[in-house]
Design an enzyme around this catalytic site. Structure first.
Site, mmCIF file in Angstrom:
data_model
loop_
_atom_site.group_PDB
_atom_site.id
_atom_site.type_symbol
_atom_site.label_atom_id
_atom_site.label_comp_id
_atom_site.label_asym_id
_atom_site.label_seq_id
_atom_site.Cartn_x
_atom_site.Cartn_y
_atom_site.Cartn_z
ATOM 1 N N LYS A 119 8.085 -0.535 12.014
ATOM 2 C CA LYS A 119 8.538 -0.173 10.917
ATOM 3 C C LYS A 119 9.740 0.871 11.054
ATOM 4 O O LYS A 119 10.935 0.669 10.722
ATOM 5 C CB LYS A 119 7.621 0.279 9.906
ATOM 6 C CG LYS A 119 6.719 -0.506 9.491
ATOM 7 C CD LYS A 119 5.576 -0.124 8.461
ATOM 8 C CE LYS A 119 4.600 -0.985 7.879
ATOM 9 N NZ LYS A 119 3.864 -0.808 6.839
ATOM 10 N N LYS A 139 0.883 -1.122 -0.025
ATOM 11 C CA LYS A 139 0.194 -0.091 -0.020
ATOM 12 C C LYS A 139 1.085 1.223 0.094
ATOM 13 O O LYS A 139 0.686 2.203 -0.596
ATOM 14 C CB LYS A 139 -0.890 -0.086 1.168
ATOM 15 C CG LYS A 139 -1.991 1.024 1.356
ATOM 16 C CD LYS A 139 -2.859 0.917 2.510
ATOM 17 C CE LYS A 139 -3.709 2.326 2.770
ATOM 18 N NZ LYS A 139 -4.670 2.132 3.815
ATOM 19 N N GLU A 164 -4.962 -6.527 15.388
ATOM 20 C CA GLU A 164 -4.477 -5.278 14.792
ATOM 21 C C GLU A 164 -5.341 -4.338 14.854
ATOM 22 O O GLU A 164 -5.224 -3.239 15.087
ATOM 23 C CB GLU A 164 -3.866 -5.393 13.305
ATOM 24 C CG GLU A 164 -2.535 -4.433 13.039
ATOM 25 C CD GLU A 164 -1.999 -4.738 11.667
ATOM 26 O OE1 GLU A 164 -1.271 -5.853 11.570
ATOM 27 O OE2 GLU A 164 -2.186 -4.078 10.692
ATOM 28 N N HIS A 174 -4.091 -32.910 18.300
ATOM 29 C CA HIS A 174 -2.917 -33.256 18.925
ATOM 30 C C HIS A 174 -1.842 -32.579 19.328
ATOM 31 O O HIS A 174 -0.545 -32.827 19.579
ATOM 32 C CB HIS A 174 -2.349 -34.260 17.638
ATOM 33 C CG HIS A 174 -3.569 -35.179 17.217
ATOM 34 N ND1 HIS A 174 -3.514 -36.762 17.676
ATOM 35 C CD2 HIS A 174 -4.486 -35.312 16.339
ATOM 36 C CE1 HIS A 174 -4.623 -37.146 17.324
ATOM 37 N NE2 HIS A 174 -5.305 -36.278 16.390
ATOM 38 N N GLY A 230 -4.879 -2.033 4.962
ATOM 39 C CA GLY A 230 -4.000 -3.150 4.797
ATOM 40 C C GLY A 230 -4.700 -4.571 5.147
ATOM 41 O O GLY A 230 -4.881 -5.504 4.198
ATOM 42 N N ARG A 231 -5.228 -4.570 6.076
ATOM 43 C CA ARG A 231 -5.751 -6.020 6.482
ATOM 44 C C ARG A 231 -7.389 -6.364 5.891
ATOM 45 O O ARG A 231 -7.742 -7.164 6.315
ATOM 46 C CB ARG A 231 -5.544 -6.259 8.044
ATOM 47 C CG ARG A 231 -6.252 -4.959 8.814
ATOM 48 C CD ARG A 231 -6.095 -5.119 10.307
ATOM 49 N NE ARG A 231 -6.532 -4.021 11.025
ATOM 50 C CZ ARG A 231 -5.793 -2.787 11.072
ATOM 51 N NH1 ARG A 231 -4.727 -2.560 10.377
ATOM 52 N NH2 ARG A 231 -6.283 -1.590 11.654
ATOM 53 N N GLU A 291 10.501 -4.660 4.453
ATOM 54 C CA GLU A 291 10.544 -5.833 4.044
ATOM 55 C C GLU A 291 10.410 -6.157 2.607
ATOM 56 O O GLU A 291 11.117 -6.865 2.006
ATOM 57 C CB GLU A 291 9.589 -6.811 4.863
ATOM 58 C CG GLU A 291 10.049 -6.941 6.414
ATOM 59 C CD GLU A 291 9.255 -5.816 7.372
ATOM 60 O OE1 GLU A 291 9.275 -4.792 6.678
ATOM 61 O OE2 GLU A 291 8.997 -5.963 8.393
#
Ligand code: G6Q
Length: 556
Positions: free
Chosen positions: A513, A207, A354, A385, A268-269, A213
């Site tokens: 960030k 965005k 978030e 498990h 973003g999410r 990253e």
């Protein structure tokens, strides 16, 4: 706030109800109310929700609905859907719903129609997808672009990767889709290892187009591509960008006609419905992508129009409020009984934590209530498990969402009946538990002596009375997946309204960030001399750790 209903009065009556009904177990509630299973369930947009296995009575549900009304949930929902700037700390509208609204409705934001903007950009993107699928758009050497590498992180990764995995049976034959998110170079190197640059399309999804990253991975991918002998003209055919920051994209070297945009009113999410969904559309085709959007839109319409008392996202949110704030449970597990929903817990973990991991309210005061729980999960039966031990017998109670399709995307022998038997057995066991008397009787019947029973029986007791929701769909399809994701998005929104927080900013992520940028100068390449100057201005523990790392990196 709604004047007719007082939030304070609703919280008070909920606390009173909790205390008055504290002696009632979930099993008692079923015993007292033969219609409970039916009354505490609802159906919408292809999903069926049963929330009857929670320790809440009809009176409690009424009080929870009053809380929602008192908090102005209907007004806030309408404000979000109509494009008001409800993200007050960033002065932005919140309109992921406009991205999937193909009804022809207009939602105005900043003098423009968000639905029309979304439609135009989506049509551009889907035309690009069609050209690749038809082979009209190919790589620089004429090879088909059948391999995609989506480079992005957080919201620019988790949604698409989850959907691509969930819709695996709908993938177009021969197409491959990879996701690189971590700045750990191993992620990119491992991914590129077996790829043919001539057939690979890199999608740089960011965005802001400034995320460390993603930009680091994008530059390294570009270097790898050039090193394979490809020239600048080839780069234009193999790199596309998804972003709101068109200047930064141009500076990176990707042309406007290879850039698909979105807008600051898409968080973003919440962005998989926008151009960020390009990897999904390439993998399953434009038609399936539209079905995903339409499924989400069906849930949006239900959320917009259904009365609160039969509104699935609202009910799911209110049950969560009860468990979090009245019962005091700090965690929430999402347990899909479908292997293709492998990444759903990770996506919902981001969406929820978030959005609602906040402790300051809209008036800039400390929140009056505890907010978002810790969200985690794994597909069943794998989780059974592993961590379910704590769900059954741990000292903390973890409310759970069990999710399953009635019919598998791949019915194979009796696999799915076995999976469903587990899906049904687990919430039942969490509710019913097993008492000491039952365990002792069982052990006696099995021939155990009294000494062994005294020693072992308490370990085999299950307290029960542990809450869960069950969510079903006939099949996992693009449409039901869309509805499922939208359901959780709206649940998160409703809880944010009740906690009176802004669910749509993420200052904690922004902090992360910036923080790494401050330390990076103290970390030279392997073999190079570290510049210790200034590192001691960091806290002593960090400086100490840096010294340990740098000593080894220099020696290497
Ligand atoms: C999501 C968050 C965050 C964001 C990533 C990537 O709501 O804001 O997870 O998606 O930090 O950001 P960019 O898309 O800007 O690279």
């Amino acid at each position: 706030m709604n004047q007719t209903y007082s939030v304070e009065a609703a919280w008070d009556s909920l606390e009173q109800l909790r205390d008055q009904e504290s002696h009632l177990s979930i099993q008692d509630l079923f015993r007292d109310d033969p219609e409970r299973a039916e009354a505490f369930s609802c159906e919408a947009a292809g999903l069926y929700l049963d929330y009857s296995k929670n320790r809440l009575s009809r009176a409690t549900l009424t009080a929870l609905l009053q809380l929602a009304r008192g908090a102005g949930l209907e007004e806030r929902r309408d404000a979000m859907l109509s494009g008001e700037l409800i993200n007050i700390t960033e002065q932005r509208a919140v309109l992921h719903t406009a991205l999937r609204d193909r009804s022809g409705r207009s939602v105005m934001v900043g003098g423009e129609d968000a639905c029309a903007l979304a439609t135009a950009e989506r049509e551009r993107m889907l035309a690009f997808v069609d050209e690749i699928h038809r082979g009209q758009r190919r790589g620089a050497t004429g090879q088909p672009l059948d391999t995609v590498v989506n480079i992005g992180i957080g919201g620019s990764d988790l949604g698409p990767v989850m959907v691509v995995e969930a819709l695996r049976p709908y993938a177009i034959a021969g197409r491959r889709c990879h996701f690189v998110s971590n700045v750990d170079g191993q992620h990119l190197s491992d991914t590129l290892q077996d790829l043919d640059p001539e057939r690979t399309l890199f999608i740089i999804a960011s965005k802001t187009f400034t995320t460390q990253e993603t930009m680091t991975n994008a530059h390294s991918a570009l270097a790898w591509f050039r090193a394979s002998g490809m020239d600048e003209k080839a780069v234009a055919k193999h790199f596309v960008a998804l972003s709101t920051n068109h200047d930064a994209v141009a500076e990176f070297g990707i042309a406007a006609d290879s850039t698909f945009g979105f807008w600051d009113w898409v968080g973003g999410r919440y962005s998989l419905w926008s151009s960020i969904g390009l990897s999904i559309a390439l993998q399953v085709g434009a038609g399936r992508f539209l079905e995903l959007l339409d499924g989400a839109h069906a849930m949006d319409e239900h959320f917009r129009t259904a009365p609160l008392a039969s509104n699935m996202p609202v009910l799911l949110a209110l049950v969560g409020i009860w468990n979090r704030n009245l019962e005091g449970h700090r965690c929430h597990a999402v347990l899909p009984y479908d292997q293709h929903l492998l990444r759903l817990p990770a996506h919902l973990q981001q969406a929820d934590m978030e959005s609602n991991g906040k402790s300051v309210d809209l008036q800039a005061n400390a929140t009056a209530q505890a907010t978002g729980p810790v969200v985690f999960g794994e597909p069943g039966t794998n989780g059974q498990h592993a961590f379910y031990q704590l769900l059954h017998q741990g000292s903390d109670i973890v409310p759970t969402d069990f999710i399953a399709p009635a019919i598998s995307q791949a019915e194979l022998g009796d696999h799915h009946p076995k999976l469903l038997a587990n899906f049904l057995a687990q919430p039942r066991a969490l509710m019913n538990g097993r008492s000491l008397t039952e365990v002792e009787q069982e052990m006696r019947a099995g021939g155990a002596d009294e000494e062994t029973i005294a020693l072992q029986a308490p370990h085999r007791v299950f307290p029960g009375n542990r809450p869960s929701n069950s969510l079903l769909m006939e099949r996992l399809t693009p449409a039901t997946l869309g509805a499922l994701i939208a359901l959780y998005e709206h649940r998160i929104f409703c809880q944010g309204v009740i906690w009176n927080i802004n669910s749509f900013d993420q200052w904690g992520v922004e902090l992360g960030k910036a923080l790494a940028r401050d330390i990076l100068p103290y970390l030279p390449a392997v073999g190079a001399q570290a510049t210790a100057a200034g590192a001691d201005a960091l806290d002593p523990s960090t400086a100490h750790l840096l010294a340990w790392i740098n000593e080894r990196r220099q020696r290497a």
